[in-house]
Scaffold this motif. Sequence first.
Motif, PDB file in Angstrom:
ATOM      1  N   VAL A  32      26.214  -8.967   4.529  1.00  0.00           N
ATOM      2  CA  VAL A  32      26.985  -8.094   3.572  1.00  0.00           C
ATOM      3  C   VAL A  32      27.869  -8.701   2.887  1.00  0.00           C
ATOM      4  O   VAL A  32      27.929  -8.975   1.588  1.00  0.00           O
ATOM      5  N   LEU A  33      28.662  -9.815   3.606  1.00  0.00           N
ATOM      6  CA  LEU A  33      29.804 -10.507   2.896  1.00  0.00           C
ATOM      7  C   LEU A  33      29.225 -11.432   1.957  1.00  0.00           C
ATOM      8  O   LEU A  33      29.808 -12.001   1.110  1.00  0.00           O
ATOM      9  N   ILE A  34      27.876 -12.056   2.625  1.00  0.00           N
ATOM     10  CA  ILE A  34      27.370 -13.118   1.574  1.00  0.00           C
ATOM     11  C   ILE A  34      26.843 -12.464   0.411  1.00  0.00           C
ATOM     12  O   ILE A  34      27.325 -12.977  -1.014  1.00  0.00           O
ATOM     13  N   GLN A  35      26.260 -11.372   0.335  1.00  0.00           N
ATOM     14  CA  GLN A  35      25.627 -10.841  -0.644  1.00  0.00           C
ATOM     15  C   GLN A  35      26.973 -10.346  -1.728  1.00  0.00           C
ATOM     16  O   GLN A  35      26.810 -10.499  -2.932  1.00  0.00           O
ATOM     17  N   ARG A  36      28.084  -9.928  -1.002  1.00  0.00           N
ATOM     18  CA  ARG A  36      29.113  -9.525  -1.906  1.00  0.00           C
ATOM     19  C   ARG A  36      29.966 -10.727  -2.524  1.00  0.00           C
ATOM     20  O   ARG A  36      30.828 -10.707  -3.620  1.00  0.00           O
ATOM     21  N   LYS A  37      29.704 -11.919  -1.903  1.00  0.00           N
ATOM     22  CA  LYS A  37      30.177 -13.136  -2.217  1.00  0.00           C
ATOM     23  C   LYS A  37      31.631 -13.153  -2.182  1.00  0.00           C
ATOM     24  O   LYS A  37      32.403 -13.753  -2.909  1.00  0.00           O
ATOM     25  N   SER A  38      32.388 -12.142  -1.415  1.00  0.00           N
ATOM     26  CA  SER A  38      33.806 -12.089  -1.409  1.00  0.00           C
ATOM     27  C   SER A  38      34.191 -12.666  -0.010  1.00  0.00           C
ATOM     28  O   SER A  38      34.285 -12.014   0.777  1.00  0.00           O
ATOM     29  N   ARG A  39      34.672 -13.821  -0.167  1.00  0.00           N
ATOM     30  CA  ARG A  39      34.993 -14.584   1.167  1.00  0.00           C
ATOM     31  C   ARG A  39      36.414 -13.789   1.648  1.00  0.00           C
ATOM     32  O   ARG A  39      36.694 -14.039   2.452  1.00  0.00           O
ATOM     33  N   LYS A  40      37.237 -13.253   0.653  1.00  0.00           N
ATOM     34  CA  LYS A  40      38.343 -12.611   0.873  1.00  0.00           C
ATOM     35  C   LYS A  40      38.391 -11.583   2.268  1.00  0.00           C
ATOM     36  O   LYS A  40      39.399 -11.432   2.953  1.00  0.00           O
ATOM     37  N   ASN A  41      37.105 -11.247   2.679  1.00  0.00           N
ATOM     38  CA  ASN A  41      37.145 -10.196   3.646  1.00  0.00           C
ATOM     39  C   ASN A  41      36.979 -10.981   5.084  1.00  0.00           C
ATOM     40  O   ASN A  41      37.309 -10.236   6.159  1.00  0.00           O
ATOM     41  N   LEU A  42      36.696 -12.086   5.030  1.00  0.00           N
ATOM     42  CA  LEU A  42      36.681 -12.681   6.431  1.00  0.00           C
ATOM     43  C   LEU A  42      38.073 -13.182   6.589  1.00  0.00           C
ATOM     44  O   LEU A  42      38.335 -14.734   6.828  1.00  0.00           O
ATOM     45  N   VAL A  43      39.015 -12.346   6.646  1.00  0.00           N
ATOM     46  CA  VAL A  43      40.301 -12.852   6.971  1.00  0.00           C
ATOM     47  C   VAL A  43      40.894 -13.530   8.279  1.00  0.00           C
ATOM     48  O   VAL A  43      39.967 -13.021   9.205  1.00  0.00           O
ATOM     49  N   ASN A  44      42.000 -14.076   8.434  1.00  0.00           N
ATOM     50  CA  ASN A  44      42.457 -14.629   9.698  1.00  0.00           C
ATOM     51  C   ASN A  44      41.764 -15.678  10.450  1.00  0.00           C
ATOM     52  O   ASN A  44      42.121 -16.095  11.089  1.00  0.00           O
ATOM     53  N   VAL A  45      40.367 -15.395  10.403  1.00  0.00           N
ATOM     54  CA  VAL A  45      39.755 -16.401  11.009  1.00  0.00           C
ATOM     55  C   VAL A  45      38.939 -17.463  10.221  1.00  0.00           C
ATOM     56  O   VAL A  45      39.077 -18.597  10.473  1.00  0.00           O
ATOM     57  N   PHE A  46      37.953 -17.017   9.441  1.00  0.00           N
ATOM     58  CA  PHE A  46      37.236 -17.858   8.751  1.00  0.00           C
ATOM     59  C   PHE A  46      37.532 -18.357   7.272  1.00  0.00           C
ATOM     60  O   PHE A  46      37.050 -19.194   6.852  1.00  0.00           O
ATOM     61  N   LEU A  47      38.319 -17.487   6.969  1.00  0.00           N
ATOM     62  CA  LEU A  47      38.675 -17.681   5.281  1.00  0.00           C
ATOM     63  C   LEU A  47      39.194 -19.057   4.976  1.00  0.00           C
ATOM     64  O   LEU A  47      38.745 -19.710   3.964  1.00  0.00           O
ATOM     65  N   SER A  48      40.148 -19.615   5.560  1.00  0.00           N
ATOM     66  CA  SER A  48      40.997 -20.734   5.544  1.00  0.00           C
ATOM     67  C   SER A  48      40.124 -21.820   4.972  1.00  0.00           C
ATOM     68  O   SER A  48      40.500 -22.613   4.003  1.00  0.00           O
ATOM     69  N   ASP A  49      38.859 -22.229   5.445  1.00  0.00           N
ATOM     70  CA  ASP A  49      38.039 -23.407   4.689  1.00  0.00           C
ATOM     71  C   ASP A  49      37.117 -23.024   3.594  1.00  0.00           C
ATOM     72  O   ASP A  49      36.125 -22.460   4.085  1.00  0.00           O
ATOM     73  N   PRO A  50      37.463 -23.101   2.548  1.00  0.00           N
ATOM     74  CA  PRO A  50      36.383 -23.040   1.295  1.00  0.00           C
ATOM     75  C   PRO A  50      35.084 -23.954   1.669  1.00  0.00           C
ATOM     76  O   PRO A  50      34.087 -23.392   1.020  1.00  0.00           O
ATOM     77  N   SER A  51      35.261 -24.840   2.440  1.00  0.00           N
ATOM     78  CA  SER A  51      34.079 -25.622   2.349  1.00  0.00           C
ATOM     79  C   SER A  51      33.033 -25.252   3.469  1.00  0.00           C
ATOM     80  O   SER A  51      32.025 -25.691   3.543  1.00  0.00           O
ATOM     81  N   THR A  52      33.612 -24.085   4.274  1.00  0.00           N
ATOM     82  CA  THR A  52      32.695 -23.828   5.457  1.00  0.00           C
ATOM     83  C   THR A  52      31.592 -22.980   4.832  1.00  0.00           C
ATOM     84  O   THR A  52      32.063 -22.139   4.099  1.00  0.00           O
ATOM     85  N   ASP A  53      30.565 -23.066   5.447  1.00  0.00           N
ATOM     86  CA  ASP A  53      29.386 -22.232   5.252  1.00  0.00           C
ATOM     87  C   ASP A  53      29.643 -20.787   6.053  1.00  0.00           C
ATOM     88  O   ASP A  53      29.552 -21.111   7.144  1.00  0.00           O
ATOM     89  N   ILE A  54      29.330 -19.814   5.428  1.00  0.00           N
ATOM     90  CA  ILE A  54      29.695 -18.731   6.152  1.00  0.00           C
ATOM     91  C   ILE A  54      28.707 -18.383   7.177  1.00  0.00           C
ATOM     92  O   ILE A  54      28.818 -18.065   8.415  1.00  0.00           O
ATOM     93  N   GLN A  55      27.334 -19.195   6.838  1.00  0.00           N
ATOM     94  CA  GLN A  55      26.014 -18.975   7.716  1.00  0.00           C
ATOM     95  C   GLN A  55      26.506 -19.693   9.117  1.00  0.00           C
ATOM     96  O   GLN A  55      26.067 -19.469  10.106  1.00  0.00           O
ATOM     97  N   GLU A  56      27.601 -20.602   9.109  1.00  0.00           N
ATOM     98  CA  GLU A  56      28.044 -21.265  10.429  1.00  0.00           C
ATOM     99  C   GLU A  56      28.517 -20.078  11.352  1.00  0.00           C
ATOM    100  O   GLU A  56      28.680 -20.548  12.569  1.00  0.00           O
ATOM    101  N   PHE A  57      28.940 -19.125  10.940  1.00  0.00           N
ATOM    102  CA  PHE A  57      29.748 -18.124  11.741  1.00  0.00           C
ATOM    103  C   PHE A  57      28.893 -17.408  12.712  1.00  0.00           C
ATOM    104  O   PHE A  57      28.765 -16.112  12.508  1.00  0.00           O
ATOM    105  N   THR A  58      28.210 -17.911  13.495  1.00  0.00           N
ATOM    106  CA  THR A  58      27.308 -17.267  14.707  1.00  0.00           C
ATOM    107  C   THR A  58      28.329 -16.669  15.804  1.00  0.00           C
ATOM    108  O   THR A  58      29.571 -17.368  16.095  1.00  0.00           O
ATOM    109  N   ILE A  59      28.157 -15.475  16.357  1.00  0.00           N
ATOM    110  CA  ILE A  59      28.997 -15.110  17.645  1.00  0.00           C
ATOM    111  C   ILE A  59      28.687 -16.004  18.641  1.00  0.00           C
ATOM    112  O   ILE A  59      27.435 -16.405  19.006  1.00  0.00           O
ATOM    113  N   SER A  60      29.776 -16.460  19.200  1.00  0.00           N
ATOM    114  CA  SER A  60      29.809 -17.507  20.470  1.00  0.00           C
ATOM    115  C   SER A  60      29.196 -16.904  21.703  1.00  0.00           C
ATOM    116  O   SER A  60      29.722 -15.728  21.928  1.00  0.00           O
ATOM    117  N   PRO A  61      28.497 -17.475  22.321  1.00  0.00           N
ATOM    118  CA  PRO A  61      27.888 -17.060  23.631  1.00  0.00           C
ATOM    119  C   PRO A  61      29.012 -16.496  24.672  1.00  0.00           C
ATOM    120  O   PRO A  61      28.910 -15.665  25.515  1.00  0.00           O
TER     121      PRO A  61
END
Lengths: 378, 186
Positions: free
Chosen positions: B84-113
């Motif tokens: 959903v967040l990819i579709q919305r293209k609003s990175r602002k929603n991934l606050v506190n954890v993933f937002l900080s790095d604009p170069s990071t690919d959202i797809q990288e954020f898999t849930i850790s084992p």
Amino acid sequence: MLTPNFLNEDINLLIISYLTGDIESERLKNLKVWIAESKENEAYFNSYKDSWLLSGVASKKNFFDKTSLWERVQSHIELKQADSLAMEPVEDTNRFNFKKILRYAALWITVFASGGIIGYVVLKNNIDPSYKTEITVPYGTKTIAKLPDGSIVYLNAGSTLSYDQNFNKKKRQLQLSGEAYFNVATNKSKPFEVFTSTLIVRATGTKFNVKAYPNESIATTTLVEGKIDIRKRSWSKENSSIELNPKQCLVYSTTKTIKKKISTSSNQKSMQYHPDNVGDKFTLYKDVKTELYTSWSQGNWVIESETLRDFAPELARRFNMQIQFKDEEIKNYTFSGTIRKETIEQLLKALKLTTPIINYKIKNDTISLELDKQLKQK
Amino acid sequence: MSYLYQSYWFKIQEGDENSLKLLFIELSQELCSYAFQLTSDRFLSEEIVQDIFIKIWDNRERLTFTKSIKAYLYKSVHNTCINVLIQRKSRKNLVNVFLSDPSTDIQEFTISPSFLEKIEVEDTEKIIDQAIQNLPPQCKTIFLLSRFEDKTNHEIAETLQIAETTVKTHIFRALDKIREALKENS
């Protein structure tokens, strides 16, 4: 740990900066490089990230009302069943229901710093289920607490809050002596009831302030958001309770005390109720500046045109001092301002600056105020 | 607990609506809360979780055996949020954890084992609560302001009149204690 010690400190700070969304891109790159260096590093990082996420999940769980959430799922199921029975296709109009009231809940127990000193909270929470939980806040400090249902309560100096093991079963009842600001977790099936010595304030999910110190003859309830109703403890349920809407303030007075000035934004006429003919009455004020009644719980305590008569007890509680008036007249002087982290000395100095006619002396834990004799004669 | 979820899962496959409800009542709050961690959007989080359960019901006949229902649900929530967040293209929603790095690919954020392991622990919430309760006062105050009141490091530093690095150090210590508590109980 395979990382050398000097890097350990920095890495930990980096991790926290990242998790709290407070990291510059250069340092973020460093962090990512470090994580990629080894499986151990990745595992180390993940352990903190997991804890961060898990505590986040725990903190917001009570935001969500599972029963009403289920309703939408259930409607869908029923529609689908109807659909399969009907000949024509049925449009699933229940799919998008955006009109939900924002629900609020936050969970925590903490102690506020007041004037740079961290106060303390006495929290008796015995394992024996027949005991009550009691939170007592001494003079000179404030506290914030989380209740078992996820509601938050801010408690002012000189206050006590208590509840027993039945809290959050069928009802959410607690006793308050003093002042508290409530941020109640929404739960329509379990009313939240605050009992003071004379009143019951009831809400299902809302933000409101109750001020009912035992040695004061008035009790004030102010509603910020939501809806509450208030009744006297002595009333049977048949008596209608008084409902408050946001930005309204209800003052309950038991004697003919000098009327406290309530600031309202417009000159709304207040309504008065005389429920019992025993000399007590309720006065309802509409459209009040709620921050004047609730800001004590936040960083900036906003005061507007309060007489020293009313203000002095609040100062006394906040700083755990006694205040003596050597001249009765002083009680009528009014003050406005914002208090943040000032010490009592700083406040009194400011007082002297704006009102030179008032002299103050501090001895041990007593402040005495008197009119300057020279200025008085002028 | 997991055997209980297994039995619900099995019954849902057979068309037992009540089992779906029981499973929902058990897990919806924490799933919504997790979605909220990623999206910071209450309504969206609720919708996502509801839709997942609706989909489960709609496809109940095709449900397959899953070793961990909880893990399955968390992964579904996670992936749906990311999509959903990819579709919305609003990175602002991934606050506190993933937002900080604009170069990071959202797809990288898999849930850790490791995360999926931890959610299986019974009473994670109680363990975390207890760990927080046992924190020293200053540390507890700061952690709660940060995690539960969503205050920024700057705001906390301002309110308590301390340095931001002190704030971060305390948050680190708090997380450390939580981490230890979770380890002990796994």
